[in-house]
Design a protein around this motif. Structure first.
Motif, PDB file in Angstrom:
ATOM      1  N   ALA A 197     -44.548  -0.282 -21.108  1.00 35.59           N
ATOM      2  CA  ALA A 197     -45.280  -0.721 -19.922  1.00 35.59           C
ATOM      3  C   ALA A 197     -44.593  -1.918 -19.259  1.00 35.59           C
ATOM      4  O   ALA A 197     -44.496  -1.985 -18.021  1.00 35.59           O
ATOM      5  CB  ALA A 197     -46.714  -1.076 -20.301  1.00 35.59           C
ATOM      6  N   ALA A 198     -44.125  -2.863 -20.058  1.00 35.00           N
ATOM      7  CA  ALA A 198     -43.428  -4.025 -19.504  1.00 35.00           C
ATOM      8  C   ALA A 198     -42.127  -3.607 -18.831  1.00 35.00           C
ATOM      9  O   ALA A 198     -41.745  -4.166 -17.788  1.00 35.00           O
ATOM     10  CB  ALA A 198     -43.147  -5.034 -20.610  1.00 35.00           C
ATOM     11  N   PHE A 199     -41.443  -2.611 -19.394  1.00 40.92           N
ATOM     12  CA  PHE A 199     -40.195  -2.135 -18.785  1.00 40.92           C
ATOM     13  C   PHE A 199     -40.479  -1.437 -17.455  1.00 40.92           C
ATOM     14  O   PHE A 199     -39.749  -1.630 -16.473  1.00 40.92           O
ATOM     15  CB  PHE A 199     -39.481  -1.175 -19.739  1.00 40.92           C
ATOM     16  N   HIS A 200     -41.550  -0.632 -17.423  1.00 40.70           N
ATOM     17  CA  HIS A 200     -41.905   0.054 -16.170  1.00 40.70           C
ATOM     18  C   HIS A 200     -42.166  -0.944 -15.055  1.00 40.70           C
ATOM     19  O   HIS A 200     -41.850  -0.673 -13.884  1.00 40.70           O
ATOM     20  CB  HIS A 200     -43.146   0.924 -16.380  1.00 40.70           C
ATOM     21  N   LYS A 201     -42.730  -2.095 -15.414  1.00 44.28           N
ATOM     22  CA  LYS A 201     -43.117  -3.083 -14.408  1.00 44.28           C
ATOM     23  C   LYS A 201     -42.171  -4.277 -14.379  1.00 44.28           C
ATOM     24  O   LYS A 201     -42.565  -5.376 -13.995  1.00 44.28           O
ATOM     25  CB  LYS A 201     -44.547  -3.554 -14.689  1.00 44.28           C
TER      26      LYS A 201
ATOM     27  N   MET B  68     -42.552 -15.660 -24.082  1.00 47.72           N
ATOM     28  CA  MET B  68     -42.169 -14.266 -23.807  1.00 47.72           C
ATOM     29  C   MET B  68     -42.972 -13.685 -22.644  1.00 47.72           C
ATOM     30  O   MET B  68     -43.569 -12.607 -22.736  1.00 47.72           O
ATOM     31  CB  MET B  68     -42.338 -13.415 -25.066  1.00 47.72           C
ATOM     32  N   LYS B  69     -42.985 -14.408 -21.529  1.00 46.92           N
ATOM     33  CA  LYS B  69     -43.809 -14.016 -20.393  1.00 46.92           C
ATOM     34  C   LYS B  69     -43.407 -12.673 -19.800  1.00 46.92           C
ATOM     35  O   LYS B  69     -44.207 -12.030 -19.115  1.00 46.92           O
ATOM     36  CB  LYS B  69     -43.762 -15.098 -19.311  1.00 46.92           C
ATOM     37  N   PHE B  70     -42.169 -12.239 -20.075  1.00 45.19           N
ATOM     38  CA  PHE B  70     -41.746 -10.946 -19.539  1.00 45.19           C
ATOM     39  C   PHE B  70     -42.609  -9.809 -20.079  1.00 45.19           C
ATOM     40  O   PHE B  70     -42.767  -8.764 -19.434  1.00 45.19           O
ATOM     41  CB  PHE B  70     -40.271 -10.689 -19.846  1.00 45.19           C
TER      42      PHE B  70
ATOM     43  N   ARG C  82     -53.346  -6.712 -26.696  1.00 49.29           N
ATOM     44  CA  ARG C  82     -52.279  -5.845 -27.199  1.00 49.29           C
ATOM     45  C   ARG C  82     -50.900  -6.448 -26.927  1.00 49.29           C
ATOM     46  O   ARG C  82     -49.988  -6.307 -27.741  1.00 49.29           O
ATOM     47  CB  ARG C  82     -52.400  -4.451 -26.575  1.00 49.29           C
ATOM     48  N   VAL C  83     -50.760  -7.100 -25.786  1.00 50.94           N
ATOM     49  CA  VAL C  83     -49.494  -7.789 -25.495  1.00 50.94           C
ATOM     50  C   VAL C  83     -49.274  -8.917 -26.496  1.00 50.94           C
ATOM     51  O   VAL C  83     -48.165  -9.108 -27.016  1.00 50.94           O
ATOM     52  CB  VAL C  83     -49.497  -8.328 -24.051  1.00 50.94           C
TER      53      VAL C  83
END
Length: 480
Positions: free
Chosen positions: A147-151, A185-187, A213-214
């Motif tokens: 999800a983080a990579f998609h966004k 790790m805000k990314f 979950r993050v």
């Protein structure tokens, strides 16, 4: 254990005993297969039991419940203490039975004990506090990354309170409290940013995740450097089963004129020291330290681990000087060229290094174990316990690798090296111990930096002790 016991009892599962001077018959392929399969099953069973039994035992305690007096930190101390007692019985009573009565009885006793332990667990199962599984934790971690990579191109939010929250979705994985947002790790926070493409009512966890979950993934990542620091301590402790043993074999082990301690039994002093230190820590040290620190547990997890690192470093330093004394005694009596001769120096000179390693284990290993449980997300505690045992395995592999490298880089044209296979008196074992000492000093510095930068997981939990309380309470960790 059943198959291992049968391989020792039934003649068809083992080669016949050696007679006199005749060459012993080798085991057949089938007999070796039975042995190896038994050992493999034992390893698989241990891999399943060890991580889960620690987490399951600790899960029986709920420290936010004011009716409960027992603390999890006390549980970990006594869990490790009982495990040490079991090891002590194994290396004394069972070894004596195996050597003097027979392997069948020596293996049969723990097999029967295992049967009764399984029966007791099944009978008592309804009395335990059981936490139901809710999907794979690994899947959740991967979902956050995806999800983080998609966004990755979505801009950061200036206000963390706008990140996605869903208490109903996280209810089954946050029974003891919800993880709060942290700035590291805000990314990864982008996985919790709601965009126009996201449907809040039907959440696609591969595109949108909750803050809880993050933070689970962030917590696991933060734990990594601290967890990895324990590998070198196990590397140092592993020498008890190799080079400490070789040293003991060459030294005077007599307690009386007719009785001498087996070299392998010297490990008992490590276990005894660990047991004494653990009991002293739980019953005396915590109460004294509590007066100065104000912490219920006496000192923090990270401080306890740091003390263990210092003691372990001192153990290998001392071991090097003891080895110099042993070789000096061998030289004084003209025994340097006699690898199998008993050097007239008491084996009890090895007690300091065995005892210091036992003390280090009581501080570091128990603290390490508790750290993994305490700081892991509550739905990943068994996984965290598995990482603890994996770090122990890694430490032993690093020890093997280190010995191999020392053999290679200390080799001389005449075939000698620091750790010769045929004559320890001609080697430089003290250099090897001091090499480990130097590595442990670097590891200690690394650990102190990691501990200084480490952020305890922040938890928001509902106070169960006050039914009239309408608000939630926040702690860095329930047991810090």
């Amino acid at each position: 254990m059943i198959s291992l016991t049968l391989s020792a009892v039934l003649p068809q599962f083992r080669p016949p005993p050696c007679k006199g001077e005749e060459v012993c018959r080798q085991a057949s392929a089938g007999q070796l297969a039975v042995l190896y399969i038994s050992l493999l099953l034992g390893a698989l069973g241990s891999g399943g039991i060890r991580p889960c039994i620690v987490a399951f035992g600790a899960d029986q305690f709920h420290e936010s419940d004011p009716k409960q007096n027992t603390k999890t930190w006390s549980y970990f101390n006594w869990y490790y203490f009982v495990m040490g007692v079991a090891m002590l019985v194994a290396v004394t009573v069972l070894v004596y039975i195996q050597d003097n009565i027979g392997w069948g009885i020596g293996l049969g006793i723990p097999t029967i004990a295992m049967f009764f332990s399984i029966a007791a667990f099944i009978v008592g199962y309804p009395l335990y506090r059981n936490l139901n599984p809710d999907g794979s934790p690994y899947t959740r971690l991967v979902q956050v990354i995806v999800a983080a990579f998609h966004k990755r191109n979505v801009p950061y939010l200036s206000n963390p309170s706008l990140l996605y929250q869903n208490d109903e979705l996280d209810a089954s994985i946050s029974l003891e409290g919800k993880l709060l947002h942290t700035e590291q790790m805000k990314f990864l926070d982008k996985a919790a940013i709601v965009t126009e493409e996201d449907d809040n009512k039907i959440s696609n966890l591969w595109r949108l995740n909750t803050v809880h979950r993050v933070e689970e993934l962030k917590t696991i990542i933060r734990m990594g450097p601290i967890g990895a620091s324990g590998i070198f301590l196990i590397t140092a402790v592993a020498q008890q089963h190799t080079f400490f043993l070789q040293q003991a074999k060459t030294m005077d082990r007599h307690l009386t004129k007719t009785f001498q301690i087996p070299a392998g039994s010297m490990f008992v002093f490590n276990i005894l020291t660990m047991l004494i230190t653990t009991a002293f820590y739980d019953r005396v040290f915590i109460k004294v330290a509590r007066r100065f620190t104000g912490l219920d547990r006496g000192i923090s997890l990270l401080q306890r681990m740091g003390i263990g690192f210092v003691i372990s470093t001192l153990a290998t330093l001392v071991a090097g000087f003891v080895e110099m004394m042993r070789k000096k005694a061998a030289s004084a009596h003209g025994l340097l060229d006699h690898p199998h001769a008993i050097i007239p120096i008491s084996v009890f000179w090895l007690l300091p290094q065995y005892s210091l390693n036992g003390m280090a284990e009581a501080f570091m290993s128990i603290g390490h174990l508790e750290f993994f449980y305490d700081q892991a997300p509550e739905s990943m505690r068994s996984t965290a316990m598995a990482l603890f045992w994996a770090s122990i395995s890694a430490g032993n592999y690093v020890s093997t690798l280190l010995v191999t490298l020392v053999h290679k880089f200390s080799a001389r044209p005449n075939g000698s090296n620091w750790l010769p296979d045929n004559n320890l008196n001609k080697g430089k074992l003290e250099y090897f111990y001091w090499l480990i000492t130097i590595l442990q000093i670097f590891n200690l510095i690394y650990y102190l930096i990691c501990a200084k930068l480490y952020t305890y997981k922040p938890i928001e939990f509902q106070d169960k002790g006050d039914s009239s309380s309408k608000g939630n309470q926040i702690e860095l960790s329930s047991t810090v």
